[in-house]
Design a protein around this motif. Structure first.
Motif: not given
Length: 235
Positions: A39-53, A61-66
């Motif tokens: 029901g909404f359009e995300p700015v980004l969908t990012q594949v991220v493993d949060v356990s990986d610093r 950084s990519e999120a801030v840029e977008a």
């Protein structure tokens, strides 16, 4: 928004989008995510493993840029792990639960906080659990990780109190999500029996609480644990 492709994370993302937020979704698997149903359009969908610093730092950084700026961070990504006695707990499973549920929160906060401090505004909401308060038998790693999230949130909040960045967490009782598939029927029944209201928590109830904590009206509360326990919480 981490752990956002389904379940609690998606529910929170949907509510924040309804409130006017531009939402960025992080998850390790988007195969079940349907933009039309969301029901909404995300700015980004990012594949991220949060356990990986390093992966977290790169993705942020990519999120801030977008997006231009990040005002809200919701740390929801988590796994339950096996339901087994502590002395039989597989060490590799313990490490994985701690890595995602606790270390992941640290990695995401470490990436986001400097950005928020520089801007003088931010809202961090960490998803803990009633298990982090009570300690629940047979899920010792999950309980330990969520207890760590609570303590970390309190520490972080005090460090940020004068910077315009508020950090709080929520402690839900068991909710009806896909995590139930990882649990035994006996564990599910025992968890439900602890809730005085006699029912499981619903995702829209969690989303409503997070929306307020993450919003501008929450302006003088930081380092707090918001319970969603159906009467289970005693402190």
């Amino acid at each position: 928004m981490t752990g956002a492709a389904r379940g609690i994370g998606l529910g929170i993302a949907q509510r924040l989008a309804e409130e006017g937020c531009r939402v960025i979704l992080w998850d390790v698997d988007f195969s079940q995510f349907d933009r039309r149903k969301a029901g909404f359009e995300p700015v980004l969908t990012q594949v991220v493993d949060v356990s990986d610093r390093l992966a977290v730092e790169k993705a942020f950084s990519e999120a801030v840029e977008a997006a231009g700026s990040i005002e809200i961070l919701v740390n929801n990504a988590g796994i339950n792990g096996p339901v087994v006695a502590a002395w039989e707990y597989p060490p590799d499973a313990w490490d994985r639960v701690i890595a995602i549920n606790l270390n992941g929160v640290f990695h995401c906060c470490r990436a986001a906080v400097p950005h928020m401090r520089q801007r003088g505004y931010g809202r961090i909401v960490n998803v803990a659990s009633m298990a982090g308060k009570d300690g629940v038998q047979y899920i010792s790693a999950y309980s330990a990780a969520k207890g760590g999230v609570i303590a970390f949130t309190k520490s972080l909040a005090k460090e940020l109190a004068a910077d315009g960045v508020l950090a709080n967490c929520i402690a839900p009782a068991m909710a009806e999500t896909d995590l139930l598939r990882e649990m035994t029927p006996e564990h599910i029944a025992a968890s439900k029996a602890k809730i005085p209201m006699g029912r499981f928590l619903q995702i829209p109830e969690i989303a409503a609480m997070v929306a307020w904590i993450a919003g501008p009206e929450c302006s003088f509360t930081t380092g707090f644990v918001f319970d969603l326990s159906g009467g289970r919480a005693t402190y």
